[in-house]
Design a protein around this motif. Sequence first.
Motif, PDB file in Angstrom:
ATOM      1  N   SER A   9     -42.489 -32.835 -53.125  1.00  0.00           N
ATOM      2  CA  SER A   9     -43.049 -32.821 -54.361  1.00  0.00           C
ATOM      3  C   SER A   9     -44.421 -32.032 -53.833  1.00  0.00           C
ATOM      4  N   TRP A  10     -44.964 -32.470 -52.772  1.00  0.00           N
ATOM      5  CA  TRP A  10     -46.119 -31.660 -52.075  1.00  0.00           C
ATOM      6  C   TRP A  10     -45.873 -30.259 -52.036  1.00  0.00           C
ATOM      7  N   VAL A  11     -44.683 -30.020 -51.337  1.00  0.00           N
ATOM      8  CA  VAL A  11     -44.367 -28.699 -51.116  1.00  0.00           C
ATOM      9  C   VAL A  11     -44.245 -27.741 -52.442  1.00  0.00           C
ATOM     10  N   GLY A  12     -43.652 -28.235 -53.468  1.00  0.00           N
ATOM     11  CA  GLY A  12     -43.301 -27.827 -54.431  1.00  0.00           C
ATOM     12  C   GLY A  12     -44.696 -27.428 -55.151  1.00  0.00           C
ATOM     13  N   ARG A  13     -45.772 -28.241 -55.080  1.00  0.00           N
ATOM     14  CA  ARG A  13     -47.283 -27.959 -55.686  1.00  0.00           C
ATOM     15  C   ARG A  13     -48.022 -27.089 -54.740  1.00  0.00           C
ATOM     16  N   THR A  14     -47.512 -26.746 -53.491  1.00  0.00           N
ATOM     17  CA  THR A  14     -48.491 -26.147 -52.698  1.00  0.00           C
ATOM     18  C   THR A  14     -47.931 -24.663 -52.483  1.00  0.00           C
ATOM     19  N   PRO A  15     -48.509 -23.514 -53.034  1.00  0.00           N
ATOM     20  CA  PRO A  15     -47.957 -22.246 -53.051  1.00  0.00           C
ATOM     21  C   PRO A  15     -47.781 -21.504 -51.609  1.00  0.00           C
ATOM     22  N   TRP A  16     -48.792 -22.445 -50.580  1.00  0.00           N
ATOM     23  CA  TRP A  16     -48.523 -21.619 -49.238  1.00  0.00           C
ATOM     24  C   TRP A  16     -47.601 -22.288 -48.376  1.00  0.00           C
TER      25      TRP A  16
END
Length: 87
Positions: free
Chosen positions: A36-43
Amino acid sequence: MVAVEDALDGLKWAESIGGLKGLIGRTDRNFAAIDSWVGRTPWMGFLRRRAGDPLADFGLPHLHRPLVQGADAGAAGRFRQGCCGEA
């Protein structure tokens, strides 16, 4: 003997959270939080690029920036060192 005691404590803890099913559930919940975090974090992104790739790198996020992609190894390393404190 400390290592043996640590191993026994780990097994007792695993049993206390439901054994193998509890461990798998905990792993699934932890991965869902990272995903979920990776999905919300473009970098950020995952090392595995395609859904069918082997899961040897399952759950390993990495920097996913145009600044680093396509840069020579030295520039990418300097960016990671400055950003994350890693080579």
